[in-house]
Scaffold this motif. Structure first.
Motif, PDB file in Angstrom:
ATOM      1  N   PHE A  35       0.674  -0.953   0.048  1.00  0.00           N
ATOM      2  CA  PHE A  35       0.524  -0.319   0.232  1.00  0.00           C
ATOM      3  C   PHE A  35       0.541   1.213   0.281  1.00  0.00           C
ATOM      4  O   PHE A  35       0.788   2.390  -0.770  1.00  0.00           O
ATOM      5  CB  PHE A  35      -0.918  -0.179   1.341  1.00  0.00           C
ATOM      6  CG  PHE A  35      -2.002  -1.172   0.815  1.00  0.00           C
ATOM      7  CD1 PHE A  35      -2.985  -0.866   0.059  1.00  0.00           C
ATOM      8  CD2 PHE A  35      -2.030  -2.211   1.629  1.00  0.00           C
ATOM      9  CE1 PHE A  35      -4.210  -1.031  -0.118  1.00  0.00           C
ATOM     10  CE2 PHE A  35      -3.624  -2.864   1.444  1.00  0.00           C
ATOM     11  CZ  PHE A  35      -3.704  -2.836   0.413  1.00  0.00           C
ATOM     12  N   GLU A  36       1.648   1.510   0.455  1.00  0.00           N
ATOM     13  CA  GLU A  36       3.157   2.343   1.116  1.00  0.00           C
ATOM     14  C   GLU A  36       3.708   2.410  -0.898  1.00  0.00           C
ATOM     15  O   GLU A  36       3.991   3.703  -1.080  1.00  0.00           O
ATOM     16  CB  GLU A  36       3.787   2.410   2.397  1.00  0.00           C
ATOM     17  CG  GLU A  36       3.900   2.508   3.231  1.00  0.00           C
ATOM     18  CD  GLU A  36       2.350   0.984   3.636  1.00  0.00           C
ATOM     19  OE1 GLU A  36       2.217   0.356   2.677  1.00  0.00           O
ATOM     20  OE2 GLU A  36       2.208   1.112   5.184  1.00  0.00           O
ATOM     21  N   TYR A  37       4.044   1.236  -0.826  1.00  0.00           N
ATOM     22  CA  TYR A  37       4.176   1.486  -2.639  1.00  0.00           C
ATOM     23  C   TYR A  37       3.404   2.304  -3.378  1.00  0.00           C
ATOM     24  O   TYR A  37       4.083   3.255  -4.172  1.00  0.00           O
ATOM     25  CB  TYR A  37       4.824   0.143  -3.274  1.00  0.00           C
ATOM     26  CG  TYR A  37       5.571   0.011  -3.958  1.00  0.00           C
ATOM     27  CD1 TYR A  37       6.565   0.782  -5.147  1.00  0.00           C
ATOM     28  CD2 TYR A  37       4.733  -0.245  -5.140  1.00  0.00           C
ATOM     29  CE1 TYR A  37       7.328   0.556  -5.929  1.00  0.00           C
ATOM     30  CE2 TYR A  37       4.631  -0.353  -6.385  1.00  0.00           C
ATOM     31  CZ  TYR A  37       5.972  -0.089  -7.069  1.00  0.00           C
ATOM     32  OH  TYR A  37       6.248   0.291  -8.180  1.00  0.00           O
ATOM     33  N   ALA A  38       2.427   1.854  -3.505  1.00  0.00           N
ATOM     34  CA  ALA A  38       1.270   2.055  -4.343  1.00  0.00           C
ATOM     35  C   ALA A  38       0.725   3.769  -3.757  1.00  0.00           C
ATOM     36  O   ALA A  38       0.480   4.495  -5.358  1.00  0.00           O
ATOM     37  CB  ALA A  38      -0.232   1.219  -4.404  1.00  0.00           C
ATOM     38  N   ARG A  39       1.256   4.196  -3.025  1.00  0.00           N
ATOM     39  CA  ARG A  39       0.624   5.710  -2.682  1.00  0.00           C
ATOM     40  C   ARG A  39       1.826   6.270  -3.251  1.00  0.00           C
ATOM     41  O   ARG A  39       1.289   7.093  -3.788  1.00  0.00           O
ATOM     42  CB  ARG A  39       0.740   5.880  -0.844  1.00  0.00           C
ATOM     43  CG  ARG A  39      -1.433   5.232  -0.889  1.00  0.00           C
ATOM     44  CD  ARG A  39      -1.245   6.146   0.845  1.00  0.00           C
ATOM     45  NE  ARG A  39      -0.552   5.034   1.681  1.00  0.00           N
ATOM     46  CZ  ARG A  39      -1.718   4.108   2.086  1.00  0.00           C
ATOM     47  NH1 ARG A  39      -2.933   3.946   1.893  1.00  0.00           N
ATOM     48  NH2 ARG A  39      -1.032   3.108   3.036  1.00  0.00           N
ATOM     49  N   LYS A  40       2.985   5.424  -2.575  1.00  0.00           N
ATOM     50  CA  LYS A  40       4.482   6.554  -3.153  1.00  0.00           C
ATOM     51  C   LYS A  40       4.353   6.427  -4.662  1.00  0.00           C
ATOM     52  O   LYS A  40       4.356   7.340  -5.451  1.00  0.00           O
ATOM     53  CB  LYS A  40       5.426   5.924  -2.734  1.00  0.00           C
ATOM     54  CG  LYS A  40       6.000   6.306  -1.662  1.00  0.00           C
ATOM     55  CD  LYS A  40       7.089   5.752  -1.349  1.00  0.00           C
ATOM     56  CE  LYS A  40       7.322   6.305   0.173  1.00  0.00           C
ATOM     57  NZ  LYS A  40       8.706   5.268   0.106  1.00  0.00           N
ATOM     58  N   SER A  41       4.191   5.828  -6.065  1.00  0.00           N
ATOM     59  CA  SER A  41       4.145   5.636  -7.350  1.00  0.00           C
ATOM     60  C   SER A  41       2.679   6.019  -7.955  1.00  0.00           C
ATOM     61  O   SER A  41       2.404   6.182  -8.701  1.00  0.00           O
ATOM     62  CB  SER A  41       4.204   4.532  -7.522  1.00  0.00           C
ATOM     63  OG  SER A  41       3.692   3.204  -7.720  1.00  0.00           O
ATOM     64  N   GLY A  42       1.839   6.490  -7.109  1.00  0.00           N
ATOM     65  CA  GLY A  42       0.655   7.056  -7.268  1.00  0.00           C
ATOM     66  C   GLY A  42      -0.648   6.145  -8.194  1.00  0.00           C
ATOM     67  O   GLY A  42      -1.867   6.801  -8.417  1.00  0.00           O
ATOM     68  N   MET A  43      -0.270   5.086  -8.086  1.00  0.00           N
ATOM     69  CA  MET A  43      -1.313   4.322  -8.199  1.00  0.00           C
ATOM     70  C   MET A  43      -2.850   4.268  -7.789  1.00  0.00           C
ATOM     71  O   MET A  43      -3.821   3.860  -8.280  1.00  0.00           O
ATOM     72  CB  MET A  43      -0.834   2.971  -8.312  1.00  0.00           C
ATOM     73  CG  MET A  43      -0.118   1.684  -9.037  1.00  0.00           C
ATOM     74  SD  MET A  43      -0.491   0.212  -8.497  1.00  0.00           S
ATOM     75  CE  MET A  43      -1.669  -0.624  -9.295  1.00  0.00           C
ATOM     76  N   ILE A  44      -2.494   5.099  -6.023  1.00  0.00           N
ATOM     77  CA  ILE A  44      -3.490   4.925  -5.409  1.00  0.00           C
ATOM     78  C   ILE A  44      -3.167   6.406  -3.931  1.00  0.00           C
ATOM     79  O   ILE A  44      -2.152   6.276  -4.312  1.00  0.00           O
ATOM     80  CB  ILE A  44      -4.402   3.345  -4.350  1.00  0.00           C
ATOM     81  CG1 ILE A  44      -3.028   3.388  -3.309  1.00  0.00           C
ATOM     82  CG2 ILE A  44      -4.465   2.391  -5.230  1.00  0.00           C
ATOM     83  CD1 ILE A  44      -3.279   2.541  -2.197  1.00  0.00           C
ATOM     84  N   SER A  45      -4.103   6.452  -3.748  1.00  0.00           N
ATOM     85  CA  SER A  45      -4.226   8.178  -3.631  1.00  0.00           C
ATOM     86  C   SER A  45      -5.002   7.524  -1.651  1.00  0.00           C
ATOM     87  O   SER A  45      -5.194   6.873  -1.844  1.00  0.00           O
ATOM     88  CB  SER A  45      -5.355   8.639  -3.969  1.00  0.00           C
ATOM     89  OG  SER A  45      -6.764   8.278  -4.007  1.00  0.00           O
TER      90      SER A  45
END
Ligand code: SF4
Lengths: 431, 186
Positions: free
Chosen positions: B176-186
């Motif tokens: 989740f942290e990765y996805a937030r950092k890379s803009g996949m999820i907000s």
């Protein structure tokens, strides 16, 4: 260059023309399945991570089967089912199969097939390691944990490393004493419990295509015991017939190309194979049944997603008919549908349920039951120094309950033959 | 994420499956309730047969008495660590017990994914079975960035494998942290 079925399905789900083993891809998920052990934490992580905005990506694609800890007085276990029920209610989840209702199904992997969720060419992810079972329908199916499932719940996506494929070809006509369980235990003995780690296991050959769907699911079910990411069997008429009976017509059939690249290829001839067991305490500790024949038993168990399907009981009943068991023998139909068929279908004018009961088996209601030990009051659980022969899939220390017990894994034929003698017995002795 | 981790090592053998890491009968406890989830720490590795618990000697309990935290923060094991079920309760139990890093020759896929995606602990792979090079209770140091493990009694360092494409997820601390950092999820 050619691709395997697994690579083709993953390419489609990743929206790419082709994929290569080792590459990381984001896949669009077609079905997410969860159960009572992993469902509640999956929802909790999803709520925590997506916060106020948490939205289920596609309710129609979420399927929930309570099945693990069902018939128990354990308060914590019952609380888990309650939590699931509340989520199902709150979000109006129509693919929730609640226990205590007409809709209750039993073990998730078998229920997925029966309810028509296994569609060739799709990607099916479940919070259970044996999710690979569904690969028997020519689809990509694999197990994940709660965090991955929570991520899918919110986005419909999962990352996966494209696996290399291993091919297992079985030729010959199945002898009547041999089952798919013997085939997969043989493979496990040959490649060990990490022989397929991070790889796809593709099963093919004349003998595989002679197997019915129940038996095919035994092969793919235990792919994870070799560490496999998925197990897969090409679609044929038998698959299409099974789907047609459930009025499923809409799916993609993929085939491996002739020049597809495999990590390795194993060839077997079923006509020369013999019944196999996995000795304690690992599914790859395999041996021929005749080498351990005579081992004294204290319990026999027929059940689980591996060995509790209709065909498994049919096979056991062929041996149990007109005989009585010498040691306590538990029969746990994987699903309520299997249980219903046991009451309906017969051998020599006697229903399979009658045959089992007359032989002295204890029939328990459908669920995972003692396959994974479970709470102390679970029926058929191994206690103390029990020596058990079982149609389940794992015999790690303590898996069926007591850490001191010893569990042998075998086919339903071998388990039934052993039940009527009280010692491990080669089914050829009694068939 | 901390790049250097120092601590006492707990040594295990091959095929430590999820039933040994957290026996199935304990899976009923809440993972989100702070108090109740300590049970997972308390029962972590309780399924390992005593003679194989804490090698090379064996019979070394991972958790003492009623504790839920272990004195060992690093595990070094053989091949196929975490095989068996998909239960995320397994890396969670190790995290609750205070384990920060596991070094094994190889992992079962789901355990590996769960550890990384849930950010519970860092799973690193060794070249060969280095578990035979360590004794339960000795001090070791792990450098996650450089992928090494050092035996502090004599300074011997072993090179570990690079985690490949998943390193960014490990460094972000979870999926989740990765996805937030890379803009996949907000
Ligand atoms: S029957 Fe056993 S292996 Fe199958 S899902 Fe249930 S616990 Fe897992």
């Amino acid at each position: 260059m050619g691709m395997t079925i697994t690579e083709k399905i993953l390419a489609k789900a990743a929206g790419k023309k082709s994929v290569t083993p080792g590459e990381n891809v984001w896949l669009t998920v077609d079905v997410l399945m969860t159960h009572d052990v992993c469902g509640p934490p999956t929802f909790q992580i999803w709520e925590r991570e997506f916060g106020e905005k948490a939205k289920i990506w596609d309710k129609n694609k979420l399927v929930i089967f309570p099945d693990h800890y069902i018939f128990t007085a354990d308060v914590h276990a019952n609380r888990n089912v309650n939590i699931l029920r509340q989520y199902a209610d709150k979000y109006q989840l129509r693919n929730y199969y609640d226990v205590g209702t007409e809709r209750y199904k039993g073990v998730c992997h078998i229920a997925l097939a029966e309810e028509g969720y296994n569609r060739p060419g799709t990607v099916l992810i479940g919070t259970d390691s044996h999710t690979c079972t569904a690969g028997a329908f020519g689809l990509f199916a694999t197990g994940v944990g709660n965090t991955d499932a929570a991520f899918i719940l919110g986005t419909g996506k999962i990352w996966e490393k494209v696996p290399e494929s291993m091919k297992f070809i079985f030729e010959g006509r199945m002898p009547q004493y041999l089952t798919a369980k013997d085939m997969i235990l043989q493979i496990l003995g040959d490649i060990t419990t990490d022989g397929a780690t991070y790889r796809a296991m593709e099963f093919d050959g004349y003998a595989v295509h002679q197997l019915n769907i129940d038996e095919r699911m035994t092969l793919t079910n235990m792919a994870v015991e070799a560490g496999g990411m998925n197990g897969i069997i090409p679609v044929d008429e038998i698959t299409q017939q099974y789907l047609a009976q459930r009025e499923i017509w809409d799916y993609d059939v993929f085939e491996s190309d002739a020049d597809a690249k495999y990590h390795s290829v194993y060839e077997y001839n079923v006509e020369t194979m013999e019944p196999v067991v996995a000795k304690p305490h690992s599914p790859d500790n395999s041996d021929l049944v005749r080498n351990v024949a005579g081992t004294k038993l204290t319990k026999c168990y027929i059940g689980s997603c591996t060995g509790g399907k209709f065909t498994d009981f049919y096979n056991a009943a062929k041996i149990l008919q007109g005989k009585s068991v010498k040691v306590p023998t538990f029969a746990v139909p994987a699903s309520t549908e299997v249980a219903r068929r046991l009451r309906k279908e017969s051998i020599n004018g006697q229903t399979i349920e009658e045959i089992l009961l007359e032989a002295g088996c204890v029939i328990a209601p459908s669920s995972c039951a003692a396959c994974l030990g479970g709470p102390a009051d679970t029926i058929g659980r191994s206690v103390d120094k029990d020596v058990v022969i079982s149609t389940t899939n794992r015999n790690f220390p303590g898996r069926m309950g007591s850490k001191k017990s010893e569990v042998y894994l075998a086919s339903p034929l071998t388990v039934a033959a052993s039940a009527i003698t009280g010692v491990i017995t080669d089914p050829r002795e009694v068939l | 994420m901390q790049k250097i981790i120092k601590g006492k090592v707990y040594v295990l053998g091959d095929n430590i499956d999820t039933d040994q890491i957290i026996p199935a009968e304990h899976l009923v406890y809440s993972l989100s309730d702070q108090e109740e989830s300590k049970k997972y720490g308390h029962f972590a590795l309780s399924g390992v047969p005593p003679q194989k618990a804490g090698l090379p000697r064996g019979n070394i309990p991972f958790i003492e008495g009623e504790n839920y935290q272990s004195e060992f923060s690093i595990i070094v094991a053989g091949s196929n660590f975490g095989c068996g079920s998909s239960r995320e309760h397994a890396p969670f139990a190790l995290q609750m017990a205070g384990v920060q890093v596991v070094v094994a020759e190889s992992y079962a896929r789901i355990f590996y994914r769960n550890s990384v995606d849930g950010g519970f602990l860092v799973p690193l792979e060794s070249e060969g079975k280095i578990n035979q090079q360590f004794e339960t209770g000795e001090q070791v140091e792990i450098n996650i960035h450089r992928q090494t493990i050092t035996r502090l009694r004599d300074g011997q360092t072993f090179k570990l494998k690079h985690p490949g494409d998943v390193l960014p997820i490990i460094e972000a601390g979870g999926l989740f942290e990765y996805a937030r950092k890379s803009g996949m999820i907000s």
